[in-house]
Enzyme design. Structure first.
Site, PDB file in Angstrom:
ATOM      1  N   SER A 237       0.782  -1.240   0.000  1.00 30.60           N
ATOM      2  CA  SER A 237       0.000   0.000   0.000  1.00 30.60           C
ATOM      3  C   SER A 237       0.813   1.288   0.000  1.00 30.60           C
ATOM      4  O   SER A 237       0.226   2.378  -0.085  1.00 30.60           O
ATOM      5  CB  SER A 237      -0.957   0.011   1.187  1.00 30.60           C
TER       6      SER A 237
ATOM      7  N   LYS B 214       0.114   3.794  -2.705  1.00 31.91           N
ATOM      8  CA  LYS B 214      -0.870   4.883  -2.609  1.00 31.91           C
ATOM      9  C   LYS B 214      -0.225   6.255  -2.521  1.00 31.91           C
ATOM     10  O   LYS B 214      -0.898   7.278  -2.701  1.00 31.91           O
ATOM     11  CB  LYS B 214      -1.805   4.628  -1.433  1.00 31.91           C
TER      12      LYS B 214
ATOM     13  N   SER C 209      -5.943   3.578   4.273  1.00 32.14           N
ATOM     14  CA  SER C 209      -5.423   2.718   3.198  1.00 32.14           C
ATOM     15  C   SER C 209      -6.555   2.050   2.417  1.00 32.14           C
ATOM     16  O   SER C 209      -6.472   0.873   2.048  1.00 32.14           O
ATOM     17  CB  SER C 209      -4.478   1.655   3.770  1.00 32.14           C
TER      18      SER C 209
END
Length: 434
Positions: A59, A62, A117
């Site tokens: 993640s 991102k 997230s």
């Protein structure tokens, strides 16, 4: 010929300055598979471990998604969730329960993306910016290459595992550095909580909380709290293990730490704390000159006879450092310990043109050259036409044959002019009295 040699010398200096390797104090032991510590202002790498190894980011992907949203989007714009955006993510992966056709603002989506997230929010942002998830992934990869992240390929906006979705710690540091330039990104990652009010599909308020444990939390201080942390982004998949991007600022210096392939949360946070302690406490940052700074002035000469025998000084030229030089060393160093040495063609002969390479400025610490910057001229000095000078020199030259005659003749002229001026002055006085 001289210009060609100067150009070759200039290229050599630039290469030397770019490729020079700097040694720092001994860095702490790091347990994660890959790590990097970078100065956010300069991009200087203060520590690296397997930083060019291709790994799965999870993640922390991102960060790039948020970067593109901050760059291309408007926070007040509406993001409408599609069926694919909601249902293409894996079951059990992180989300904020967005529904098909639900409308939220880009600002709300970004908070869901960075604080919780949320993979569904990532997909919604991707479709809003790129038209489709696939189209946005192409933009992500293109932007990575633009930033110099050459070992990166993105196929989705959230970081869920795909064998073709990869990056390196170094590449992620480059992406993170660019993202921090946007206040939208910085403000969100430093936020501890955020609320999304009821929407057209959700009657309840959504409460979002920052998952990064090194931030100051007004309710409960984490074991991993670190003074000066701005924020960052966490990540985890089975294939990537734990990943973490963190920013911290102390005494005007901002550092970026990227941890990848850590087997536990404890490892990723402990490694980050150790690297920040190292970067802030064991490494000194000395700005020895700024870009385009005048570092000295040098005399410039005109070669009268073209053979270096007759030299006329034309004036002085500013010597300008073409780029800044920041040195990272141990904390015992100070600027006074560094010797500055100019290296240039001596003497400087006209013509010299503004911004023309004229040498380099070397920095020496304890007898070792620690770096250099190329120097350029601050003004233009064209070559002076010496024909008139030569003629004048011949006309007033003193030779055995006519030297005394010339001197007597010149003296008579000067005396005559003197008496003429006296006479003129007396006439003027007489006229005024009359």
């Amino acid at each position: 010929m001289k210009k060609r040699i100067a150009a070759i010398f200039f290229v050599f200096i630039c290469f030397f300055n770019f490729s020079f390797s700097i040694s720092y104090a001994a860095a702490p032991g790091i347990s994660a598979g890959a790590a990097i510590l970078m100065d956010a202002e300069t991009g200087e790498v203060l520590y690296s471990r397997n930083a060019d190894k291709v790994l799965y980011p999870a993640s922390i992907t991102k960060v790039m998604t948020a970067l593109l949203a901050a760059e291309k989007g408007n926070l007040d714009d509406v993001v409408t969730m599609s069926f694919e955006a909601v249902f293409s993510i894996e079951r059990g992966s992180s989300h904020i329960a967005l529904d098909v056709d639900e409308e939220i603002t880009l600002e709300q989506a970004l908070n869901g993306l960075l604080l919780m997230s949320a993979n569904d929010a990532a997909n919604g942002i991707a479709e809003y910016i790129g038209g489709s998830i696939e189209g946005f992934a192409e933009i992500m990869t293109s932007k990575a290459k633009e930033l110099g992240a050459m070992n990166t390929n993105f196929v989705n906006p959230h970081g869920l595992y795909d064998e073709n979705h990869y990056t390196t710690a170094y590449d992620m540091a480059l992406i993170a550095r660019e993202a921090l330039k946007y206040n939208t990104f910085r403000n969100i990652i430093s936020t501890t909580s955020f609320e999304i009010p009821p929407t057209n599909k959700q009657e309840e308020t959504r409460y979002l909380y920052n998952q990064h444990k090194m931030l100051e939390n007004p309710v409960h201080r984490s074991t991993y709290f670190f003074d000066g942390v701005i924020g960052g982004k966490t990540g985890y998949t089975d294939q990537s293990q734990h990943t973490l991007v963190t920013y911290a600022e102390q005494d005007g210096t901002t550092l970026i730490c990227v941890i990848m392939n850590a087997d536990t949360q404890t490892v990723m946070y402990t490694d980050t704390v150790n690297l920040f302690n190292y970067g802030f406490n064991e490494v000194s940052k000395l700005q020895l000159n700024k870009a385009h700074q005048v570092v000295d002035t040098l005399p410039i000469y005109n070669d009268v006879d073209g053979e270096g025998k007759g030299m006329n000084k034309l004036g002085y030229v500013d010597v300008i450092a073409l780029e800044e030089f920041i040195y990272y060393g141990n904390t015992e160093m100070s600027e006074e310990d560094v010797i500055k040495k100019l290296s240039f063609g001596d003497p400087l002969l006209s013509p010299v043109y503004k911004d023309e390479p004229i040498g380099d400025l070397q920095y020496i610490y304890q007898g070792t050259v620690i770096g250099s910057v190329p120097l350029v001229a601050g003004q233009t000095y064209e070559k002076v036409d010496t024909s008139l000078i030569s003629t004048l020199q011949q006309d007033i030259s003193v030779t055995p044959d006519n030297g005394y005659v010339d001197i007597i003749y010149l003296g008579v002229i000067i005396i005559a002019l003197f008496f003429a001026l006296i006479l003129l002055w007396r006439i003027i006085r007489h006229v005024r009295r009359g």
